[in-house]
Design an enzyme around this catalytic site. Structure first.
Site, PDB file in Angstrom:
ATOM      1  N   SER A 136       0.766  -1.398  -0.317  1.00 16.88           N
ATOM      2  CA  SER A 136       0.303   0.068   0.067  1.00 16.88           C
ATOM      3  C   SER A 136       0.476   1.370   0.065  1.00 16.88           C
ATOM      4  CB  SER A 136      -1.071   0.648   1.164  1.00 16.88           C
ATOM      5  OG  SER A 136      -2.085   1.599   1.583  1.00 16.88           O
ATOM      6  N   GLY A 173      -2.366   6.719   5.698  1.00 13.41           N
ATOM      7  CA  GLY A 173      -3.185   6.540   7.176  1.00 13.41           C
ATOM      8  C   GLY A 173      -2.780   4.920   6.804  1.00 13.41           C
ATOM      9  N   ASP A 186      -7.656  -5.924   0.028  1.00  7.47           N
ATOM     10  CA  ASP A 186      -8.307  -5.305  -0.908  1.00  7.47           C
ATOM     11  C   ASP A 186     -10.436  -5.441  -0.274  1.00  7.47           C
ATOM     12  OD1 ASP A 186      -9.368  -3.921  -3.376  1.00  7.47           O
ATOM     13  OD2 ASP A 186     -10.619  -5.712  -3.827  1.00  7.47           O
ATOM     14  N   TYR A 217     -18.132   4.762   0.363  1.00  6.01           N
ATOM     15  CA  TYR A 217     -19.604   4.592   0.253  1.00  6.01           C
ATOM     16  C   TYR A 217     -19.518   4.875   2.055  1.00  6.01           C
ATOM     17  CZ  TYR A 217     -19.296   2.378  -3.998  1.00  6.01           C
ATOM     18  OH  TYR A 217     -18.943   2.319  -5.872  1.00  6.01           O
ATOM     19  N   LYS A 231     -15.670   4.425  13.826  1.00  3.56           N
ATOM     20  CA  LYS A 231     -15.950   3.349  12.758  1.00  3.56           C
ATOM     21  C   LYS A 231     -14.944   2.386  12.598  1.00  3.56           C
ATOM     22  CE  LYS A 231     -15.034   3.200   7.794  1.00  3.56           C
ATOM     23  NZ  LYS A 231     -14.309   3.862   7.286  1.00  3.56           N
ATOM     24  N   HIS A 287     -14.806  -3.369   8.821  1.00  2.89           N
ATOM     25  CA  HIS A 287     -14.342  -4.636   8.123  1.00  2.89           C
ATOM     26  C   HIS A 287     -13.111  -4.536   8.169  1.00  2.89           C
ATOM     27  CE1 HIS A 287     -14.512  -1.293   5.445  1.00  2.89           C
ATOM     28  NE2 HIS A 287     -14.181  -1.248   4.448  1.00  2.89           N
TER      29      HIS A 287
END
Lengths: 189, 189
Positions: free
Chosen positions: A10, A14, A70, A151, A172, A177
């Site tokens: 990545s 962050g 992903d 989203y 969050k 996820h």
């Protein structure tokens, strides 16, 4: 004793900071620090496939263990779309992606959705450790708030009973996820 | 406490017995005992892909963790062939497969080869644990012995300094690709 090296697929600052904090028994190395300049195509049919493609491609270049992720939004009434196409659903960025989902769900009463994150570790000896984390909720009828990204502003979390667009990063991160995928893969590292 | 169930994607009685002995902290269930009657196509490009297709397909039917394997012979001078095509290389069974490899290597001095075994555990929550075990050697110029199966009779093991076709099951099991894969995956179970 030197820490074991773990390359992160990545460029996101962050994510790099987050992984460095969480996997603190490893030396986390962003792949771009190794002079690797590839952007593997995300041509897989699943989040797992895409994360594996990224991790394996980079591991075969640097010969080190590589961690890749992903993720995306899966809407039940859309048969799991936008899924692996989440980032490029409209081809025009976050705002248009959200508009497209809202338009597709106009008049639809089943608004169930989940964010899924696949996290894959690929080692040079061919070992693959892959996990999936999910967070469940519903798609709102309009944008709420402006926190998060993607989203988040149309996703109402059933865990925290608010839209991710209105949630603090801490709220969050408790239920996301990605947090859940990280928690799972930690068992195997 | 009841043992955790682990479904084995194999009909082979030898493998079923072996896995039952090795993973003795699990209740090993051959998938055919669940009334599952599928033979997933082995259409993957790698041993890992094929083992994952098998494990995932069966897990999605029975909703239990499934362990699957795929293995074969990889010959350096043949670019890794027969590889995933090992079992069906000639289309005519073991004897003809061996003849085909020997014929293709006629006059070739680089006879290096390895057996590779991919072992994949797929869990209903999307977790994938995959490992590869390898055993190295060379391809002989003719068949030796009649122990083992498949390409064993033309494979000279550099670990035990004899052809697998002449090795006892105990000698082969000490160094085999499958034994090495099993050893690796045990760390994660």
């Amino acid at each position: 004793m030197a820490k074991e090296k773990l390359v992160l697929a990545s460029k996101n600052k962050g994510k790099i900071r987050e992984f460095t904090e969480i996997f603190n028994n490893y030396e986390i190395i962003p792949y771009t620090d190794l002079g690797i300049d590839v952007d593997p195509d995300e041509t897989g049919e699943t989040f797992f496939d895409n994360a594996l493609i990224k991790a394996k491609t980079i591991s075969q270049i640097c010969n080190l263990p590589v961690l890749a992720d992903d993720s995306g939004l899966c809407v039940d009434a859309l048969g799991g779309a936008p899924g692996v196409y989440s980032a490029r659903f409209s081809g025009l960025g976050d705002d248009e992606n959200n508009k497209k989902v809202l338009a597709l769900l106009e008049g639809e009463t089943n608004r169930k959705a989940n964010f899924t994150c696949a996290l894959v570790l690929y080692k040079p000896d061919g070992t693959v450790i892959g996990v999936e984390g999910k967070t469940y909720g519903t798609i709102l009828h309009q944008v709420q708030g402006n926190n998060g990204f993607g989203y988040d502003v149309i996703f109402y979390s059933e865990d925290i009973n608010k839209c991710f667009g209105l949630a603090t990063p801490e709220e969050k991160n408790e239920v996301s996820h990605r947090a859940r995928a990280i928690k799972k893969i930690k068992q195997y590292l």
